[in-house]
Scaffold this motif. Structure first.
Motif, PDB file in Angstrom:
ATOM      1  N   MET A 212      -9.039  -1.537   7.602  1.00  0.00           N
ATOM      2  CA  MET A 212      -8.060  -1.777   6.543  1.00  0.00           C
ATOM      3  C   MET A 212      -8.707  -1.590   5.179  1.00  0.00           C
ATOM      4  O   MET A 212      -9.897  -1.855   4.999  1.00  0.00           O
ATOM      5  CB  MET A 212      -7.472  -3.194   6.627  1.00  0.00           C
ATOM      6  CG  MET A 212      -6.528  -3.428   7.786  1.00  0.00           C
ATOM      7  SD  MET A 212      -5.778  -5.066   7.698  1.00  0.00           S
ATOM      8  CE  MET A 212      -4.655  -5.000   9.080  1.00  0.00           C
ATOM      9  N   VAL A 213      -7.893  -1.150   4.215  1.00  0.00           N
ATOM     10  CA  VAL A 213      -8.362  -1.009   2.840  1.00  0.00           C
ATOM     11  C   VAL A 213      -7.301  -1.549   1.898  1.00  0.00           C
ATOM     12  O   VAL A 213      -6.164  -1.812   2.287  1.00  0.00           O
ATOM     13  CB  VAL A 213      -8.650   0.478   2.487  1.00  0.00           C
ATOM     14  CG1 VAL A 213      -9.747   1.045   3.357  1.00  0.00           C
ATOM     15  CG2 VAL A 213      -7.376   1.306   2.602  1.00  0.00           C
ATOM     16  N   ASP A 214      -7.694  -1.715   0.637  1.00  0.00           N
ATOM     17  CA  ASP A 214      -6.739  -2.050  -0.420  1.00  0.00           C
ATOM     18  C   ASP A 214      -6.469  -0.787  -1.221  1.00  0.00           C
ATOM     19  O   ASP A 214      -7.373  -0.254  -1.873  1.00  0.00           O
ATOM     20  CB  ASP A 214      -7.299  -3.137  -1.338  1.00  0.00           C
ATOM     21  CG  ASP A 214      -7.515  -4.459  -0.626  1.00  0.00           C
ATOM     22  OD1 ASP A 214      -6.930  -4.635   0.461  1.00  0.00           O
ATOM     23  OD2 ASP A 214      -8.258  -5.313  -1.148  1.00  0.00           O
ATOM     24  N   LEU A 215      -5.244  -0.290  -1.156  1.00  0.00           N
ATOM     25  CA  LEU A 215      -4.887   0.880  -1.947  1.00  0.00           C
ATOM     26  C   LEU A 215      -4.728   0.473  -3.404  1.00  0.00           C
ATOM     27  O   LEU A 215      -4.192  -0.592  -3.706  1.00  0.00           O
ATOM     28  CB  LEU A 215      -3.574   1.492  -1.438  1.00  0.00           C
ATOM     29  CG  LEU A 215      -3.506   1.835   0.051  1.00  0.00           C
ATOM     30  CD1 LEU A 215      -2.167   2.497   0.370  1.00  0.00           C
ATOM     31  CD2 LEU A 215      -4.658   2.731   0.454  1.00  0.00           C
ATOM     32  N   SER A 216      -5.185   1.335  -4.311  1.00  0.00           N
ATOM     33  CA  SER A 216      -5.142   0.987  -5.731  1.00  0.00           C
ATOM     34  C   SER A 216      -4.652   2.154  -6.568  1.00  0.00           C
ATOM     35  O   SER A 216      -5.006   3.306  -6.323  1.00  0.00           O
ATOM     36  CB  SER A 216      -6.531   0.574  -6.224  1.00  0.00           C
ATOM     37  OG  SER A 216      -6.535   0.379  -7.622  1.00  0.00           O
ATOM     38  N   SER A 217      -3.826   1.821  -7.562  1.00  0.00           N
ATOM     39  CA  SER A 217      -3.369   2.842  -8.504  1.00  0.00           C
ATOM     40  C   SER A 217      -4.445   3.171  -9.524  1.00  0.00           C
ATOM     41  O   SER A 217      -4.321   4.126 -10.284  1.00  0.00           O
ATOM     42  CB  SER A 217      -2.105   2.354  -9.233  1.00  0.00           C
ATOM     43  OG  SER A 217      -2.407   1.231 -10.048  1.00  0.00           O
ATOM     44  N   GLY A 218      -5.509   2.362  -9.550  1.00  0.00           N
ATOM     45  CA  GLY A 218      -6.550   2.572 -10.549  1.00  0.00           C
ATOM     46  C   GLY A 218      -6.123   2.021 -11.895  1.00  0.00           C
ATOM     47  O   GLY A 218      -5.102   1.359 -12.037  1.00  0.00           O
ATOM     48  N   SER A 219      -6.907   2.300 -12.915  1.00  0.00           N
ATOM     49  CA  SER A 219      -6.614   1.795 -14.260  1.00  0.00           C
ATOM     50  C   SER A 219      -5.438   2.545 -14.876  1.00  0.00           C
ATOM     51  O   SER A 219      -5.482   3.762 -15.053  1.00  0.00           O
ATOM     52  CB  SER A 219      -7.845   1.935 -15.152  1.00  0.00           C
ATOM     53  OG  SER A 219      -7.569   1.476 -16.462  1.00  0.00           O
TER      54      SER A 219
END
Length: 328
Positions: A212-219
């Motif tokens: 599992m990972v945490d998806l991120s939109s970034g800054s």
């Protein structure tokens, strides 16, 4: 970056001719080769184009026959676009009176391989989706098609799901700027098996690992508007994820919206991460399905609570009268 795939009509034609003889892999014979030609590609938006120069797809091609006597014509063959056509090496040829089945996955630079007889089963090797939004790939697949002569069209479809978050605010006297959106505990590694009872209709089955990972939109820096219904999509094109269940009682998948809140009177600022459990939706058992866009509309109120509207499930790409696929 290939996550910006949208609004394409793509058809790839295999021009075929009859030849006199062939060895086990369709090589070293007289006659015309199998060619790949772009017949129609319409770009309806600014995005990476499947047929752009040096774009690659992976092709598998087999002659009809039993699994124990399967003759492989294209074994994970890389086919590269020149911008106006397609090239590959070594050259393969048609066999008179033989039916050949073809399938393809795009993009062809991910190291993915295809296996199976293309009549009852196709298996794609392990795929890993990036956690960072800017590095995510839009994975497309052309279902197996057969030909003995004439021409064949590849219709590409989405193998993944598009998860979109649309936000607005209802917080008079405050300014709210979104600085990041993340999805916690999403499975991003799996293999895909496609099975067919008739060689034409296909059922997908993803075997996901426990990773599992945490998806991120970034800054990001997106200021919400106090307008009641003026939603902004963050990240811009949504996350591209492997199909999976998210409404199970044991699911730990949740949304976290990071914001900067400013009081318009005192101009005091506060950074805050707002967590929220994804709401359930009844369609398809709450599963993120391939080729579907799942839209979560969110309002942030004056107490920085997240209020979900009813999730919406729509098609991500649609079939046109020409039979080609719109890639959005």
């Amino acid at each position: 970056m290939m996550n910006n795939m949208r609004n394409f009509v793509l058809a790839i034609m295999l021009a075929s001719v009859l030849v006199m003889s062939c060895d086990k892999h369709g090589q070293e014979m007289e006659g015309q080769p199998i060619r790949f030609d772009v017949v129609e590609t319409k770009s309806l938006a600014t995005a990476d184009d499947i047929k752009s120069n040096n774009s690659r797809m992976t092709v598998r091609g087999v002659y009809e026959g039993s699994s124990s006597d399967l003759i492989i014509l294209f074994d994970d063959q890389t086919v590269t676009s020149t911008g106006s056509g397609w090239t590959y090496s070594p050259t393969r040829y048609w066999i008179p009176g033989q039916t050949i089945r073809f399938a393809s996955v795009w993009p062809g630079n991910l190291g993915l391989s295809l296996d199976g007889d293309l009549e009852t089963k196709v298996k794609m090797s392990t795929f890993t989706q990036a956690a960072n939004y800017s590095e995510q790939k839009d994975l497309l697949f052309a279902n197996p098609v057969s030909a003995s002569s004439g021409s064949v069209t590849f219709d590409f479809r989405h193998l993944l799901s598009n998860i979109r978050f649309e936000l607005d605010m209802n917080a008079p006297g405050k300014s709210i700027t979104v600085t990041d959106i993340s999805l916690e505990d999403v499975r991003n590694v799996g293999t895909l098996t496609m099975e067919s009872p008739d060689g034409s209709s296909w059922t997908d089955s993803w075997d996901l690992t426990s990773s599992m990972v945490d998806l991120s939109s970034g800054s990001v820096s997106v200021e919400l508007e106090q307008s009641g219904g003026s939603f902004k999509t963050i990240p811009e094109d949504g996350f591209i994820v492997i199909p999976q269940k998210v409404n199970e009682s044991s699911s730990t998948t949740r949304l976290v919206v990071s914001v900067m809140i400013e009081n318009n009177t005192t101009h005091e600022r506060e950074r805050k991460a707002i967590p929220a459990t994804l709401p359930q939706y009844g369609q398809h058992g709450g599963e993120w399905l391939a080729g579907k866009r799942i839209i979560y509309r969110i309002t942030i109120d004056e107490n920085t609570n997240i209020i979900f509207g009813k999730p919406e499930v729509t098609s991500w790409g649609s079939t046109q009268t020409s039979g080609a696929i719109v890639i959005k």
